[in-house]
Motif scaffolding. Structure first.
Motif, short mmCIF file in Angstrom:
data_model
loop_
_atom_site.label_atom_id
_atom_site.label_comp_id
_atom_site.label_asym_id
_atom_site.label_seq_id
_atom_site.Cartn_x
_atom_site.Cartn_y
_atom_site.Cartn_z
N TYR A 1 -80.47 -40.89 34.00
CA TYR A 1 -80.69 -40.76 35.24
C TYR A 1 -81.17 -41.74 36.50
N ALA A 2 -80.51 -41.98 37.24
CA ALA A 2 -79.76 -42.62 38.58
C ALA A 2 -81.49 -43.46 39.13
N ILE A 3 -81.62 -44.13 39.08
CA ILE A 3 -82.61 -45.57 39.67
C ILE A 3 -81.96 -45.82 40.62
N GLY A 4 -80.82 -46.04 40.79
CA GLY A 4 -80.28 -46.62 41.86
C GLY A 4 -78.94 -45.90 42.30
N LYS A 5 -78.69 -46.25 43.92
CA LYS A 5 -76.76 -46.12 44.20
C LYS A 5 -75.85 -46.24 42.53
N ASP A 6 -75.79 -47.67 42.30
CA ASP A 6 -74.82 -47.97 40.84
C ASP A 6 -75.32 -48.44 40.13
N PRO B 1 -79.62 -36.28 40.43
CA PRO B 1 -80.20 -37.61 39.51
C PRO B 1 -79.55 -37.55 37.98
N LEU B 2 -79.85 -36.38 37.12
CA LEU B 2 -80.06 -36.58 36.02
C LEU B 2 -78.47 -35.99 35.75
N SER B 3 -77.29 -37.12 34.25
CA SER B 3 -76.38 -36.03 34.45
C SER B 3 -76.34 -36.33 32.57
N TRP C 1 -79.18 -49.46 29.99
CA TRP C 1 -78.39 -50.02 31.30
C TRP C 1 -77.18 -50.09 31.66
N VAL C 2 -76.72 -48.82 32.69
CA VAL C 2 -75.62 -48.70 33.31
C VAL C 2 -75.72 -49.48 34.32
N ARG C 3 -74.81 -50.51 35.34
CA ARG C 3 -74.10 -50.85 35.80
C ARG C 3 -72.93 -50.24 36.35
N PRO D 1 -84.38 -37.38 44.93
CA PRO D 1 -84.43 -39.13 43.95
C PRO D 1 -82.60 -39.19 44.41
N TYR D 2 -82.80 -40.56 43.49
CA TYR D 2 -81.30 -41.32 43.97
C TYR D 2 -80.29 -40.44 43.15
#
Length: 205
Positions: free
Chosen positions: A172-177, A117-119, A201-203, A5-6
């Motif tokens: 939950y991470a869906i990519g590196k950033d 990936p989960l925080s 959504w967080v970038r 997972p990411y």
């Protein structure tokens, strides 16, 4: 093929983030009017934009804006009571709205160290608000000794101030950033309790 997972890259001091979100809030501003013959709509959907600046890998300073919201109560003929500390009485059909302008928040966000990936995270700070009481009358409402008659709308109350807020969430991470967040927030506006749940959504940069 990797199924790992990411994981969002760990933040470093000086890194930044942008959060775009939507909240479904419950505002108790007009709940005091609840009773026989009164229809209460005490929820609304708002959007929020927040910018963050990391001062450590786990702590970020945040500033943001939450769009305006509106809740209302439709009150029947003959009703009377107290609203915002003043007495009122109604003859006719009246809708009373509590409307907040866009609100601003400044605070901090803490995220414990993570390895997957989960925080989870927590937030706290101050919310700066402006609220108006708007009455739409078909008849007469007397508020604090002043009568508002006819078929029209008028602002009968306004206030501004600031109150602390707290928030909790997980992402939950869906990519590196990039990550998707699930949020809860609780605060007050002019002594009325407000809470909300949402998605964001967080970038990270």
């Amino acid at each position: 093929i990797s199924s790992t997972p990411y994981t969002v890259s760990a933040a470093e001091p000086g890194d930044a983030s942008v959060t775009l979100g939507m909240l479904r809030i419950t505002d108790e501003a007009v709940d005091v009017l609840a009773g026989t013959g009164v229809t209460i709509d005490d929820s609304d959907t708002v959007t929020n934009i927040t910018g963050g600046f990391y001062v450590s890998p786990n702590l970020a300073l945040e500033a943001g804006i939450i769009t305006s919201a509106e809740v209302s109560a439709s009150v029947s003929d003959g009703d009377s009571g107290t609203l915002y500390g003043n007495s009122y009485s109604i003859s006719g059909t009246v809708t009373i709205k509590a409307q907040t302008d866009p609100s601003y928040l400044f605070g901090v966000k803490y995220s414990p160290p993570k390895s997957g990936p989960l925080s989870v995270y927590g937030k706290t700070g101050m919310l700066f608000w402006n609220v108006s009481g708007i009455v739409t009358v078909s008849g007469t409402i007397t508020y604090a000794g002043t009568a508002y008659s006819g078929s029209s709308s008028a602002t009968f109350y306004s206030a501004n101030g600031h109150d602390p807020y707290i928030g909790l969430g997980m992402s939950y991470a869906i990519g590196k950033d990039n990550s998707i967040g699930f949020d809860y927030i609780s605060t007050e506006v002019d002594d009325a309790d407000i809470s909300g749940y949402g998605i964001s959504w967080v970038r990270n940069f």
